[in-house]
Design a protein around this motif. Structure first.
Motif, PDB file in Angstrom:
ATOM      1  N   VAL A 148       0.825  -1.202   0.000  1.00  0.00           N
ATOM      2  CA  VAL A 148       0.000   0.000   0.000  1.00  0.00           C
ATOM      3  C   VAL A 148       0.862   1.254   0.000  1.00  0.00           C
ATOM      4  N   PHE A 149       2.015   1.215   0.663  1.00  0.00           N
ATOM      5  CA  PHE A 149       2.884   2.386   0.716  1.00  0.00           C
ATOM      6  C   PHE A 149       3.632   2.604  -0.591  1.00  0.00           C
ATOM      7  N   LYS A 150       3.625   1.596  -1.454  1.00  0.00           N
ATOM      8  CA  LYS A 150       4.278   1.736  -2.753  1.00  0.00           C
ATOM      9  C   LYS A 150       3.340   2.322  -3.804  1.00  0.00           C
ATOM     10  N   ILE A 151       2.059   1.984  -3.702  1.00  0.00           N
ATOM     11  CA  ILE A 151       1.097   2.363  -4.739  1.00  0.00           C
ATOM     12  C   ILE A 151       0.261   3.575  -4.330  1.00  0.00           C
ATOM     13  N   LEU A 152      -0.012   3.737  -3.041  1.00  0.00           N
ATOM     14  CA  LEU A 152      -0.861   4.852  -2.603  1.00  0.00           C
ATOM     15  C   LEU A 152      -0.335   6.215  -3.047  1.00  0.00           C
ATOM     16  N   PRO A 153       0.991   6.489  -2.980  1.00  0.00           N
ATOM     17  CA  PRO A 153       1.461   7.786  -3.486  1.00  0.00           C
ATOM     18  C   PRO A 153       1.097   8.044  -4.943  1.00  0.00           C
ATOM     19  N   ILE A 154       1.030   6.984  -5.757  1.00  0.00           N
ATOM     20  CA  ILE A 154       0.674   7.158  -7.167  1.00  0.00           C
ATOM     21  C   ILE A 154      -0.766   7.648  -7.288  1.00  0.00           C
TER      22      ILE A 154
END
Length: 251
Positions: free
Chosen positions: A91-97
């Motif tokens: 989630v911390f990898k994709i949420l910023p996108i």
């Protein structure tokens, strides 16, 4: 970490020709068409609602197409595999996108309002301007959280366009961004109620025409939190599934 990742994604999207077109040009065209369609009526707030609705359409387009394009670009550049194997929760990898696509889409709301007021002569008659200023960024962040749920499918599928293209116009209609939900067939009601875009558009409409804003805004935030939780679980499953099936790379 989320803040730095979001800022990095905003910078990358600001240099993408696709994002520039979707965020800068498409909302203005949509606002112009919507205002001229609604100008035939005699209700001034309808013109402002058309501009606001076109702005929300731009936000949804930015979240939908931007998230898919960002993940596809990671796959094309060969960095999606590296991103997904880093030792942190998916989630911390994709949420910023997805948050970045929502923030970029916030321009759509501001641009369509200025375009309508300054060039198309739309009267800026907000019934609750302070509520509108509060509701707009909340709705944008809520759509970013909702985009996380969609992004899980983008990670699993090599062709994100297969999901992106069919979701644009149906969500516009079901959310009541331009056409009221009450004008749609009755069977669409439950589907519309399950979309945070519906409640976000309803909150902004209430801020323009008058009426309670916070109930619709609260439902929008609640559904966004549910989508965030479901997206977190989906990404955990998708990450493992993509590793097993070796679908993170193009070949």
């Amino acid at each position: 970490m989320l803040l730095l990742g979001t800022l990095l994604q905003v910078k990358q999207q600001s240099r993408s020709p696709l994002e520039i077109t979707i965020s800068l040009l498409v909302p203005l065209v949509q606002a112009t068409l919507a205002v001229y369609l609604f100008r035939a009526g005699t209700n001034p707030p309808a013109l402002l609602l058309a501009a606001v609705g076109a702005g929300m359409m731009g936000v949804w387009s930015s979240v939908l197409f931007g998230s898919g394009a960002a993940i596809q670009n990671q796959r094309f550049q060969g960095t999606l595999e590296i991103l997904m194997i880093t030792p942190m929760r998916p989630v911390f990898k994709i949420l910023p996108i997805t948050l970045a696509t929502g923030l970029v889409g916030l321009y759509s709301v501001l641009a369509t309002l200025l375009w309508g007021v300054l060039l198309l002569g739309v009267p800026p008659s907000f019934a609750a301007p302070l509520w509108f200023v509060l509701a707009a960024p909340v709705c944008v962040l809520a759509l970013g959280a909702f985009g996380l749920l969609l992004a899980s499918t983008f990670v699993l599928l090599r062709n994100a366009n297969a999901i992106v293209n069919p979701l644009g116009y149906p969500v516009w209609l079901l959310s009541g961004m331009l056409v009221p939900v009450t004008a749609l067939p009755g069977w669409t009601g439950p589907i519309a109620a399950a979309l945070p875009t519906t409640w976000g558009a309803r909150a902004l409409r209430a801020a323009v025409t008058g009426g309670p804003v916070w109930p619709a805004l609260a439902v929008c935030v609640g559904e966004a939190l549910i989508a965030l939780a479901l997206g977190t679980l989906a990404l955990h499953f998708v990450e493992r599934r993509a590793r097993v099936t070796a679908t993170l790379a193009l070949t």
